[in-house]
Design a protein around this motif. Structure first.
Motif, short mmCIF file in Angstrom:
data_model
loop_
_atom_site.label_atom_id
_atom_site.label_comp_id
_atom_site.label_asym_id
_atom_site.label_seq_id
_atom_site.Cartn_x
_atom_site.Cartn_y
_atom_site.Cartn_z
N CYS A 218 0.84 -1.18 0.00
CA CYS A 218 0.00 0.00 0.00
C CYS A 218 0.89 1.25 0.00
CB CYS A 218 -0.89 0.00 1.24
SG CYS A 218 -2.14 1.29 1.23
N ILE A 219 0.47 2.28 -0.74
CA ILE A 219 1.17 3.56 -0.68
C ILE A 219 0.48 4.42 0.37
CG2 ILE A 219 1.98 5.57 -1.94
CD1 ILE A 219 1.82 3.98 -4.49
N ASP A 220 1.23 4.84 1.38
CA ASP A 220 0.74 5.63 2.50
C ASP A 220 1.45 6.97 2.55
OD1 ASP A 220 -0.95 3.65 3.73
OD2 ASP A 220 0.84 2.66 4.53
N PRO A 221 0.90 7.92 3.31
CA PRO A 221 1.70 9.09 3.69
C PRO A 221 2.74 8.68 4.72
CG PRO A 221 -0.45 9.18 4.73
CD PRO A 221 -0.48 8.00 3.80
N ILE A 222 3.93 9.25 4.65
CA ILE A 222 4.99 8.90 5.59
C ILE A 222 4.57 9.18 7.03
CG2 ILE A 222 6.15 11.15 5.44
CD1 ILE A 222 7.89 7.69 5.69
N GLU A 223 3.68 10.16 7.23
CA GLU A 223 3.22 10.49 8.58
C GLU A 223 2.44 9.35 9.23
OE1 GLU A 223 4.15 14.24 6.51
OE2 GLU A 223 2.96 12.49 5.94
N LYS A 224 1.99 8.40 8.44
CA LYS A 224 1.21 7.29 8.98
C LYS A 224 2.09 6.27 9.69
CE LYS A 224 -2.43 4.03 7.53
NZ LYS A 224 -3.46 4.57 8.43
N LYS A 225 3.40 6.33 9.54
CA LYS A 225 4.28 5.29 10.10
C LYS A 225 4.39 5.26 11.63
CE LYS A 225 3.62 3.97 7.05
NZ LYS A 225 2.95 2.69 6.84
N PRO A 226 4.34 6.28 12.46
CA PRO A 226 4.37 7.68 12.07
C PRO A 226 5.80 8.24 12.06
CG PRO A 226 3.79 7.52 14.39
CD PRO A 226 4.00 6.11 13.89
N LEU A 227 6.09 9.01 11.02
CA LEU A 227 7.34 9.79 10.96
C LEU A 227 6.98 11.21 10.54
CD1 LEU A 227 9.83 7.32 9.18
CD2 LEU A 227 9.96 8.11 11.54
N ASN A 228 7.18 12.15 11.43
CA ASN A 228 6.84 13.55 11.14
C ASN A 228 8.04 14.39 10.71
OD1 ASN A 228 4.20 13.06 11.74
ND2 ASN A 228 4.15 14.23 13.65
N HIS A 229 9.24 13.83 10.86
CA HIS A 229 10.46 14.59 10.58
C HIS A 229 11.31 13.93 9.51
CE1 HIS A 229 10.49 17.34 14.30
NE2 HIS A 229 9.37 16.63 14.37
N PHE A 230 10.71 13.14 8.65
CA PHE A 230 11.44 12.45 7.59
C PHE A 230 10.69 12.66 6.29
CE2 PHE A 230 12.65 8.62 5.12
CZ PHE A 230 14.05 8.73 5.19
N TYR A 231 11.16 13.62 5.50
CA TYR A 231 10.52 13.98 4.23
C TYR A 231 8.99 14.11 4.37
CZ TYR A 231 15.05 12.73 2.22
OH TYR A 231 16.39 12.66 1.92
N PRO A 232 8.52 15.06 5.18
CA PRO A 232 7.07 15.21 5.39
C PRO A 232 6.30 15.37 4.08
CG PRO A 232 8.29 16.58 6.92
CD PRO A 232 9.30 16.06 5.94
N GLY A 233 5.12 14.78 4.07
CA GLY A 233 4.23 14.90 2.92
C GLY A 233 4.53 13.97 1.76
N THR A 234 5.51 13.07 1.92
CA THR A 234 5.89 12.20 0.80
C THR A 234 5.23 10.83 0.92
OG1 THR A 234 7.88 11.41 1.95
CG2 THR A 234 8.11 13.38 0.56
N PRO A 235 5.08 10.14 -0.22
CA PRO A 235 4.50 8.80 -0.21
C PRO A 235 5.54 7.74 0.12
CG PRO A 235 4.90 9.49 -2.47
CD PRO A 235 5.28 10.66 -1.60
N VAL A 236 5.07 6.69 0.80
CA VAL A 236 5.93 5.57 1.15
C VAL A 236 5.22 4.27 0.78
CG1 VAL A 236 5.05 5.66 3.54
CG2 VAL A 236 7.15 4.40 3.04
N LEU A 237 5.94 3.37 0.12
CA LEU A 237 5.39 2.06 -0.22
C LEU A 237 5.53 1.16 1.01
CD1 LEU A 237 4.20 0.06 -2.26
CD2 LEU A 237 6.54 -0.49 -2.96
N SER A 238 4.41 0.78 1.58
CA SER A 238 4.40 0.01 2.83
C SER A 238 4.07 -1.45 2.58
CB SER A 238 3.36 0.59 3.79
OG SER A 238 3.58 1.96 4.05
N PHE A 239 4.73 -2.33 3.32
CA PHE A 239 4.37 -3.75 3.23
C PHE A 239 4.88 -4.49 4.46
CE2 PHE A 239 8.63 -3.79 1.59
CZ PHE A 239 9.16 -5.03 1.93
N GLY A 240 4.32 -5.65 4.70
CA GLY A 240 4.76 -6.51 5.78
C GLY A 240 4.63 -7.96 5.36
N THR A 241 4.91 -8.86 6.28
CA THR A 241 4.76 -10.29 5.99
C THR A 241 3.75 -10.87 6.96
OG1 THR A 241 6.67 -10.90 7.37
CG2 THR A 241 7.10 -10.44 5.05
N ALA A 242 4.11 -11.86 7.73
CA ALA A 242 3.23 -12.43 8.75
C ALA A 242 4.08 -12.75 9.97
CB ALA A 242 2.53 -13.69 8.23
#
Length: 363
Positions: free
Chosen positions: A66-90
């Motif tokens: 999923c492409i999320d806002p970086i703030e959702k990780k949450p990271l507020n001080h790392f390239y604010p406002g940019t998209p991040v490709l998120s994924f996990g496993t199990a």
């Protein structure tokens, strides 16, 4: 190597293990030190004993992208406002009773890993979709150590950063190798007592504190801290005071802290929601102890979401949930007084906003 749809797990050899006198194999990746006989899986589910060694069984397989806002990780001080490709496993190497992603992190079914992508595919997809970074999230990337490192390396070749969202529950040597490949991290400091970690998470606090100190003093990884506040469990003034004072003393005042709201889930359905007042109180305690950047999360609180200059108290980055507004950062500093703003910034914010877009990988 490309996995066919519905293929059996690929067993990828790992490095952090040793053989015990009784013939069992001990996994040395995390402090849990699972001792396994042939065919057994560790508590994390994805590391197993196969052919008298510890292997990773989830390499190249994911529970979703999923492409999320970086703030959702949450990271507020790392390239604010940019998209991040998120994924996990199990799976997961902790057993938190309040897990908010229990359908993935507690899964013991390989069918959960329906999506497949090898490192080069992921990196190329992130680059093509304009993502500044890739985030290993939803479950802890520590347990898919080898896969995460290979994805990070592939991303770096294309100029894509890597972000680890982790509980920090990892041993020293694998910790060093893992974070050599990461650009940023959010560490989940679940509480500040050993009793909480033992009773509610099935783990220990001290290794997490060691991870935080390692990140601060021995790496250049930008990191932030998140604590989910659970009513009656880890939200007392006394505990919050000790936690935030420790952060300032051991890590310094510039490490951002996020205090987020609990909602009843998994095995803690009998606990109430965290009130906004509890989050605001935690933020006040943190600021009072010298934390320069303290945030509230999982509630609508523009003041607690936004970034303020610790020197002149002016609003620097306005946030409404994940949507950025007023921007007063220039040269990674306050536009008003020139005080440096800790983190990784560009003069203009990203424009991704609050969009969340699921992605299917082609294979």
């Amino acid at each position: 190597m490309l996995l066919a749809k519905g293929a059996a797990p690929v067993y990828v050899p790992t490095r952090y293990w040793h053989t015990l006198e009784d013939g069992r194999i001990q996994c040395d990746l995390c402090p849990r030190a699972c001792k396994l006989r042939e065919g057994q899986q560790g508590l994390c589910f994805v590391r197993a004993c196969h052919d008298k060694q510890i292997v990773l069984t989830s390499y190249g397989r994911s529970s979703g992208f999923c492409i999320d806002p970086i703030e959702k990780k949450p990271l507020n001080h790392f390239y604010p406002g940019t998209p991040v490709l998120s994924f996990g496993t199990a799976g997961c190497n902790l057993a938190c009773k309040f897990c908010q992603n229990w359908d993935m992190s507690k899964s013991r079914e390989m069918d959960t890993l329906a999506d497949q992508a090898m490192p080069e595919q992921l990196a190329l997809a992130a680059k093509k979709m304009g993502c500044y970074s890739m985030a290993f999230t939803y479950n802890d990337p520590v347990i898919f150590h080898e896969y995460a490192i290979d994805v990070a390396s592939a991303g770096h070749e294309l100029g894509v950063k890597s972000v680890a969202v982790s509980a920090g529950y990892v041993c020293d040597k694998p910790r060093q190798e893992f974070y050599r490949h990461m650009d940023a991290a959010n560490i989940d400091l679940k509480a500040f007592t050993e009793s909480f970690y033992k009773k509610i998470c099935g783990g220990s606090l001290q290794p997490v504190l060691e991870t935080l100190k390692y990140l601060k003093h021995e790496t250049s990884v930008w990191f932030e801290i998140t604590t989910l506040l659970i009513p009656g469990e880890n939200d007392s003034d006394e505990e919050l005071d000790r936690m935030t004072a420790w952060v300032v003393e051991e890590l310094g005042p510039d490490v951002p802290m996020h205090f987020t709201a609990f909602h009843p889930d998994w095995k803690m359905l009998d606990h109430p929601l965290t009130s906004p007042d509890t989050l605001s109180n935690a933020r006040r305690i943190a600021l009072g102890n010298g934390v320069r950047y303290a945030y509230t999360g999982n509630v609508h609180d523009s003041e607690g979401d936004s970034t303020w200059c610790h020197q002149c108290k002016q609003l620097l980055i306005e946030r409404d949930w994940y949507q950025l507004g007023n921007w007063q950062v220039k040269g990674a500093a306050c536009r008003y007084c020139g005080e440096k703003l800790a983190g990784v910034f560009e003069d203009r914010p990203g424009q991704w906003g609050s969009k969340r877009i699921p992605v299917r990988m082609k294979y």
